[in-house]
Design a protein around this motif. Structure first.
Motif, PDB file in Angstrom:
ATOM      1  N   GLY A 147       0.920  -1.159   0.011  1.00 33.11           N
ATOM      2  CA  GLY A 147       0.070  -0.061   0.013  1.00 33.11           C
ATOM      3  C   GLY A 147       0.886   1.218   0.001  1.00 33.11           C
ATOM      4  N   ILE A 148       0.287   2.321  -0.697  1.00 30.74           N
ATOM      5  CA  ILE A 148       0.964   3.432  -0.597  1.00 30.74           C
ATOM      6  C   ILE A 148       0.216   4.601   0.056  1.00 30.74           C
ATOM      7  CG2 ILE A 148       1.657   5.599  -2.325  1.00 30.74           C
ATOM      8  CD1 ILE A 148       3.280   2.955  -2.734  1.00 30.74           C
ATOM      9  N   PHE A 149       1.179   5.474   0.894  1.00 31.94           N
ATOM     10  CA  PHE A 149       0.638   6.523   1.466  1.00 31.94           C
ATOM     11  C   PHE A 149       1.468   7.769   1.445  1.00 31.94           C
ATOM     12  CE2 PHE A 149      -0.187   9.430   5.247  1.00 31.94           C
ATOM     13  CZ  PHE A 149      -1.845   8.957   5.454  1.00 31.94           C
ATOM     14  N   ASP A 185       8.210   1.175  10.033  1.00 31.33           N
ATOM     15  CA  ASP A 185       8.368   0.171   8.834  1.00 31.33           C
ATOM     16  C   ASP A 185       7.989   0.404   7.587  1.00 31.33           C
ATOM     17  OD1 ASP A 185       8.800  -1.604  11.103  1.00 31.33           O
ATOM     18  OD2 ASP A 185       6.700  -2.022  11.625  1.00 31.33           O
ATOM     19  N   PHE A 186       7.654   1.761   7.381  1.00 35.90           N
ATOM     20  CA  PHE A 186       7.355   2.185   6.080  1.00 35.90           C
ATOM     21  C   PHE A 186       8.777   2.406   5.332  1.00 35.90           C
ATOM     22  CE2 PHE A 186       3.432   4.060   7.041  1.00 35.90           C
ATOM     23  CZ  PHE A 186       2.312   3.497   6.023  1.00 35.90           C
ATOM     24  N   ASN A 187       8.754   2.087   3.987  1.00 34.23           N
ATOM     25  CA  ASN A 187       9.898   2.502   3.077  1.00 34.23           C
ATOM     26  C   ASN A 187       9.348   3.718   2.358  1.00 34.23           C
ATOM     27  OD1 ASN A 187      11.419   0.024   3.601  1.00 34.23           O
ATOM     28  ND2 ASN A 187       9.840  -0.979   2.173  1.00 34.23           N
ATOM     29  N   LEU A 188      10.478   4.688   2.451  1.00 28.08           N
ATOM     30  CA  LEU A 188      10.218   5.993   1.527  1.00 28.08           C
ATOM     31  C   LEU A 188      10.582   5.785   0.066  1.00 28.08           C
ATOM     32  CD1 LEU A 188       9.865   8.904   1.468  1.00 28.08           C
ATOM     33  CD2 LEU A 188      12.234   9.171   2.126  1.00 28.08           C
ATOM     34  N   VAL A 189       9.847   5.824  -0.831  1.00 31.46           N
ATOM     35  CA  VAL A 189      10.010   5.480  -2.233  1.00 31.46           C
ATOM     36  C   VAL A 189      10.176   6.772  -2.976  1.00 31.46           C
ATOM     37  CG1 VAL A 189       8.626   3.518  -2.172  1.00 31.46           C
ATOM     38  CG2 VAL A 189       7.483   5.456  -2.591  1.00 31.46           C
ATOM     39  N   LYS A 190       9.657   8.059  -2.521  1.00 34.73           N
ATOM     40  CA  LYS A 190       9.812   9.224  -3.276  1.00 34.73           C
ATOM     41  C   LYS A 190       9.652  10.327  -2.410  1.00 34.73           C
ATOM     42  CE  LYS A 190       8.466  11.497  -7.397  1.00 34.73           C
ATOM     43  NZ  LYS A 190       7.186  11.514  -8.718  1.00 34.73           N
ATOM     44  N   SER A 191      10.470  11.334  -2.662  1.00 36.52           N
ATOM     45  CA  SER A 191      10.482  12.712  -1.801  1.00 36.52           C
ATOM     46  C   SER A 191      10.258  13.732  -2.921  1.00 36.52           C
ATOM     47  CB  SER A 191      11.530  12.932  -0.860  1.00 36.52           C
ATOM     48  OG  SER A 191      11.281  14.171  -0.317  1.00 36.52           O
ATOM     49  N   GLU A 192       9.265  14.582  -2.988  1.00 31.60           N
ATOM     50  CA  GLU A 192       9.439  15.621  -4.265  1.00 31.60           C
ATOM     51  C   GLU A 192       9.083  16.939  -3.397  1.00 31.60           C
ATOM     52  OE1 GLU A 192       6.521  16.740  -7.824  1.00 31.60           O
ATOM     53  OE2 GLU A 192       6.178  14.784  -6.831  1.00 31.60           O
ATOM     54  N   THR A 214       6.245   9.907  -0.322  1.00 37.02           N
ATOM     55  CA  THR A 214       5.395   9.000  -0.567  1.00 37.02           C
ATOM     56  C   THR A 214       5.868   7.641   0.018  1.00 37.02           C
ATOM     57  OG1 THR A 214       4.980   9.877  -2.643  1.00 37.02           O
ATOM     58  CG2 THR A 214       4.419   7.664  -2.675  1.00 37.02           C
ATOM     59  N   LEU A 215       5.139   6.988   0.644  1.00 38.61           N
ATOM     60  CA  LEU A 215       5.646   5.649   1.415  1.00 38.61           C
ATOM     61  C   LEU A 215       5.219   4.518   1.185  1.00 38.61           C
ATOM     62  CD1 LEU A 215       5.019   7.232   4.956  1.00 38.61           C
ATOM     63  CD2 LEU A 215       7.039   7.996   3.470  1.00 38.61           C
ATOM     64  N   LYS A 216       5.780   3.482   1.030  1.00 33.97           N
ATOM     65  CA  LYS A 216       5.103   2.136   0.801  1.00 33.97           C
ATOM     66  C   LYS A 216       5.431   1.039   1.842  1.00 33.97           C
ATOM     67  CE  LYS A 216       5.399  -1.262  -3.012  1.00 33.97           C
ATOM     68  NZ  LYS A 216       5.981  -1.552  -4.520  1.00 33.97           N
ATOM     69  N   LYS A 217       4.199   0.468   2.061  1.00 36.10           N
ATOM     70  CA  LYS A 217       4.098  -0.777   3.038  1.00 36.10           C
ATOM     71  C   LYS A 217       5.081  -1.902   2.593  1.00 36.10           C
ATOM     72  CE  LYS A 217       1.314  -3.317   6.291  1.00 36.10           C
ATOM     73  NZ  LYS A 217      -0.285  -3.415   6.758  1.00 36.10           N
TER      74      LYS A 217
END
Length: 217
Positions: A147-149, A185-192, A214-217
């Protein structure tokens, strides 16, 4: 402005209420609409997804969300009773058609089971999280695997220029926000980061730098 006036503005921004609450919510919608739309874009919504928003205000932006993907189901959480009621009224058609659902919560514990949402977002609420790591872990709990948050927030360099943010706001720059995510526990996938022009809450036009994580589980 006197400190008491600034404290009153800060309290309204955190939790709109009373006779001035609707006016404040309309102002927030206007000043935040671009940031909200940009944050929603990062979710890359797909058909039939379950979408969560924390702190939706009057939720005047839902028309935009459903224009992107009309088959998603939206769930909004608020700590403000006034905004909960206002959002339901403004979005009555979406609610009547079981496209949008609105809930009150205590600002921490969410009334949903584990692995519930495909996507989720929040805009300009990060400053008010009293226990941000715990808050992110609660968001993590309700997101589905993969999931994306997304989290939209104005940069500290902008926010600290506003006199009311000394009352009850915790300010973040990109580095401190990313460090916060790293504790979860989130992974950071993008920072804009983007820059926009907005009307100031106490008058004038301001150049606002904001960031979306943008975080990903």
């Amino acid at each position: 402005m006197e400190n008491e006036e600034l404290k009153a503005i800060a309290a309204q921004l955190r939790q709109p209420h009373g006779s001035k609450g609707i006016q404040v919510s309309d102002m927030m919608h206007e000043s935040n609409i671009n940031m909200t739309r940009q944050t929603i874009k990062t979710l890359e919504l797909s058909a039939n997804e379950e979408v969560l928003e924390l702190g939706h205000g009057n939720a005047g932006h839902l028309q935009y969300l459903f224009e992107i993907e009309k088959t998603v189901r939206y769930y909004g959480l608020e700590i403000s009773e006034l905004m909960h009621a206002e959002a339901k009224q403004i979005n009555k058609s979406f609610a009547d058609h079981k496209q949008a659902f609105f809930f009150m919560y205590d600002g921490m514990d969410m009334p949903f089971g584990n692995d519930y949402f495909d996507k989720g977002y929040t805009v300009n609420t990060l400053y008010f999280w009293e226990e941000p790591v715990k808050m992110l872990q609660e968001i993590y709990r309700v997101m589905k695997p993969e999931g994306i948050f997304s989290i939209g927030f104005a940069q500290k360099s902008f926010m600290e220029q506003l006199p009311f943010t000394q009352f009850g706001f915790t300010l973040y720059d990109t580095k401190t926000a990313e460090a916060l995510v790293a504790k979860t526990d989130f992974n950071l996938v993008k920072s804009e980061t983007q820059v926009e022009q907005i009307k100031g809450k106490i008058g004038g036009m301001l150049s606002r730098e904001f960031t979306i994580l943008t975080l990903k589980k």
